[in-house]
Design an enzyme around this catalytic site. Structure first.
Site, PDB file in Angstrom:
ATOM      1  N   HIS A 195       1.227 108.977  67.254  1.00  0.00           N
ATOM      2  CA  HIS A 195       0.287 109.746  68.070  1.00  0.00           C
ATOM      3  C   HIS A 195       1.044 110.831  68.833  1.00  0.00           C
ATOM      4  O   HIS A 195       2.137 110.596  69.341  1.00  0.00           O
ATOM      5  CB  HIS A 195      -0.429 108.838  69.077  1.00  0.00           C
ATOM      6  CG  HIS A 195      -1.455 107.951  68.445  1.00  0.00           C
ATOM      7  ND1 HIS A 195      -1.924 106.799  69.052  1.00  0.00           N
ATOM      8  CD2 HIS A 195      -2.105 108.042  67.257  1.00  0.00           C
ATOM      9  CE1 HIS A 195      -2.815 106.234  68.261  1.00  0.00           C
ATOM     10  NE2 HIS A 195      -2.945 106.958  67.168  1.00  0.00           N
ATOM     11  N   TYR A 198      -6.646 101.487  72.965  1.00  0.00           N
ATOM     12  CA  TYR A 198      -6.376 100.067  72.709  1.00  0.00           C
ATOM     13  C   TYR A 198      -6.042  99.292  73.977  1.00  0.00           C
ATOM     14  O   TYR A 198      -5.848  98.076  73.921  1.00  0.00           O
ATOM     15  CB  TYR A 198      -5.205  99.925  71.726  1.00  0.00           C
ATOM     16  CG  TYR A 198      -5.400 100.667  70.429  1.00  0.00           C
ATOM     17  CD1 TYR A 198      -6.283 100.200  69.459  1.00  0.00           C
ATOM     18  CD2 TYR A 198      -4.714 101.838  70.159  1.00  0.00           C
ATOM     19  CE1 TYR A 198      -6.462 100.873  68.268  1.00  0.00           C
ATOM     20  CE2 TYR A 198      -4.885 102.528  68.972  1.00  0.00           C
ATOM     21  CZ  TYR A 198      -5.766 102.042  68.031  1.00  0.00           C
ATOM     22  OH  TYR A 198      -5.948 102.722  66.854  1.00  0.00           O
ATOM     23  N   LYS A 200       0.486 114.062  59.793  1.00  0.00           N
ATOM     24  CA  LYS A 200      -0.606 114.688  60.540  1.00  0.00           C
ATOM     25  C   LYS A 200      -0.093 115.416  61.772  1.00  0.00           C
ATOM     26  O   LYS A 200      -0.540 116.519  62.087  1.00  0.00           O
ATOM     27  CB  LYS A 200      -1.623 113.619  60.959  1.00  0.00           C
ATOM     28  CG  LYS A 200      -2.848 114.177  61.666  1.00  0.00           C
ATOM     29  CD  LYS A 200      -3.840 113.081  62.018  1.00  0.00           C
ATOM     30  CE  LYS A 200      -5.045 113.646  62.749  1.00  0.00           C
ATOM     31  NZ  LYS A 200      -6.019 112.576  63.117  1.00  0.00           N
ATOM     32  N   ARG A 258      -5.349 100.310  60.386  1.00  0.00           N
ATOM     33  CA  ARG A 258      -4.457 100.951  61.358  1.00  0.00           C
ATOM     34  C   ARG A 258      -4.809 100.495  62.769  1.00  0.00           C
ATOM     35  O   ARG A 258      -3.922 100.189  63.578  1.00  0.00           O
ATOM     36  CB  ARG A 258      -4.582 102.466  61.221  1.00  0.00           C
ATOM     37  CG  ARG A 258      -3.710 103.292  62.159  1.00  0.00           C
ATOM     38  CD  ARG A 258      -3.768 104.753  61.710  1.00  0.00           C
ATOM     39  NE  ARG A 258      -3.324 105.686  62.728  1.00  0.00           N
ATOM     40  CZ  ARG A 258      -2.069 106.051  62.943  1.00  0.00           C
ATOM     41  NH1 ARG A 258      -1.111 105.503  62.201  1.00  0.00           N
ATOM     42  NH2 ARG A 258      -1.756 106.927  63.876  1.00  0.00           N
ATOM     43  N   HIS A 296      -9.345 102.782  57.670  1.00  0.00           N
ATOM     44  CA  HIS A 296      -8.647 103.151  58.902  1.00  0.00           C
ATOM     45  C   HIS A 296      -8.651 102.003  59.914  1.00  0.00           C
ATOM     46  O   HIS A 296      -7.827 101.990  60.841  1.00  0.00           O
ATOM     47  CB  HIS A 296      -9.290 104.392  59.519  1.00  0.00           C
ATOM     48  CG  HIS A 296      -8.374 105.137  60.443  1.00  0.00           C
ATOM     49  ND1 HIS A 296      -7.262 105.848  60.009  1.00  0.00           N
ATOM     50  CD2 HIS A 296      -8.386 105.272  61.798  1.00  0.00           C
ATOM     51  CE1 HIS A 296      -6.658 106.393  61.045  1.00  0.00           C
ATOM     52  NE2 HIS A 296      -7.302 106.058  62.144  1.00  0.00           N
ATOM     53  N   ARG A 342      -1.117 105.601  58.057  1.00  0.00           N
ATOM     54  CA  ARG A 342      -2.353 106.223  57.577  1.00  0.00           C
ATOM     55  C   ARG A 342      -2.407 106.139  56.054  1.00  0.00           C
ATOM     56  O   ARG A 342      -1.372 106.009  55.384  1.00  0.00           O
ATOM     57  CB  ARG A 342      -2.420 107.689  58.017  1.00  0.00           C
ATOM     58  CG  ARG A 342      -2.433 107.883  59.531  1.00  0.00           C
ATOM     59  CD  ARG A 342      -2.498 109.367  59.876  1.00  0.00           C
ATOM     60  NE  ARG A 342      -2.544 109.575  61.317  1.00  0.00           N
ATOM     61  CZ  ARG A 342      -1.485 109.784  62.090  1.00  0.00           C
ATOM     62  NH1 ARG A 342      -0.270 109.799  61.528  1.00  0.00           N
ATOM     63  NH2 ARG A 342      -1.611 109.977  63.382  1.00  0.00           N
TER      64      ARG A 342
END
Length: 348
Positions: free
Chosen positions: A297, A306, A197, A274, A271, A168
């Site tokens: 994640h 994805y 995050k 990424r 972004h 990120r």
């Protein structure tokens, strides 16, 4: 009376509301206005979450205060008023509506925990379903086109580094050399100075392209920091000449300008780098769980956006339609033609 009200402060007005509540015989409660709640929640977020998230929270509160007014009692915001506000917000900020909604829903969960409201009515609001779009991503040639529009070598290396690590923006601009293991080619994301995050430290092996970008910064840093006139105490991987780190806004805006100059789709943003990292791995057959760990994640459901990109798996599935069913291939005969039946008829 009107002249009296004009001369009293907002704090005095809040005290008066509480006094009238007690005099009228109502249950004695702390009357919390939106202004008070916004200040308290803002301070909490500022101490415990990223600056980017804090900015998002304050943007959401700005619309809330514009709609209700700062002196609105938070207890008075019930389901109907919440639905009216959500309708107003959706019309005013159509693109950012869902982000603001999620942010305010989280805020009112905290208001409920604090006893300021009996129920979080944002949870009960039924939102219109929206089309889920595949994430935008770019390929190597497009990355080269974007980088060709950038003169600043540091920012150019940030773009390349993001493309080949999936990190990120906040993680990259806060990355320090102490978290880059050049001997084993591994990056440590998250430490005592930077909170990720998901609040979980992770490790990313560095591929050759990402390593090249980082090493070019190492060489640049060595030359710059050898100048005795510079008293640099910071040790960021991607930094300005004086050792200070770049802001996320500066990097993000530079990327958007480069994309526009390169004639690329205006929906591509930083972004997307990424997304490009994840998309490339999926198309090369890397398992989703592995990609989840690399991206950091918290849930595999996030990584599953994805899954549609593994076209080879989809093609293999469709190829099965080209193979006739075994029952249609009797011994010693060619492919048997399937029988066709008409609906609601015994006729063949």
């Amino acid at each position: 009376m009107e002249e009296f009200l004009k001369n009293i402060s907002s704090n005095d007005l809040e005290k008066l509301k509480m006094l009238f509540s007690i005099i009228s015989g109502n249950e004695t409660k702390e009357i919390v206005t939106l202004r008070v709640f916004v200040d308290e929640y803002s301070n909490l977020i500022k101490q415990n979450r990223s600056n980017t998230y804090h900015v998002s929270v304050m943007s959401s509160f700005k619309h809330l205060l514009e709609f209700y007014g700062s002196q609105k009692s938070i207890r008075e915001i019930e389901l109907k008023e919440t639905e009216n506000f959500c309708s107003y917000l959706q019309q005013k900020v159509h693109k950012g509506f869902y982000v603001y909604y999620r942010t305010l829903k989280a805020a009112f969960n905290k208001a409920k925990d604090w006893g300021y409201v009996k129920e979080n009515y944002f949870i009960k609001v039924k939102l219109p379903k929206r089309q889920k779009l595949a994430p935008m991503f770019i390929i190597n040639d497009q990355l080269s086109a974007i980088c060709s529009q950038i003169k600043n070598e540091v920012i150019k290396n940030v773009f390349t580094f993001a493309f080949y690590t999936g990190m990120r923006l906040d993680e990259i601009i806060n990355l320090r050399w102490k978290n880059v293991d050049l001997e084993n080619c591994v990056i440590t994301v998250g430490d005592e100075n930077f909170t990720t995050k998901g609040r979980k430290q992770r490790f990313i092996p560095i591929c050759e392209e990402a390593l090249t970008s980082a090493l070019s910064q190492k060489e640049r840093k060595t030359k710059i920091f050898s100048i005795k006139s510079l008293n640099c105490t910071r040790d960021y991987v991607f930094c300005k000449a004086n050792g200070d780190r770049y802001t996320g806004d500066h990097i993000s805006q530079s990327f958007k300008r480069a994309c526009k100059a390169a004639g690329l789709d205006n929906t591509i943003h930083f972004h997307s780098l990424r997304h490009s990292f994840a998309s490339s791995l999926v198309q090369k057959g890397v398992p989703l769980y592995t990609i989840k760990e690399l991206l950091g994640h918290s849930s595999i459901a996030t990584t599953e956006i994805y899954s549609h990109l593994n076209m080879e798996t989809l093609r293999e599935a469709i190829k099965k339609l080209d193979c006739p069913h075994p029952d249609l291939l009797p011994k010693g005969e060619g492919v048997k033609q399937p029988q066709i039946f008409k609906i609601n008829s015994a006729e063949k």
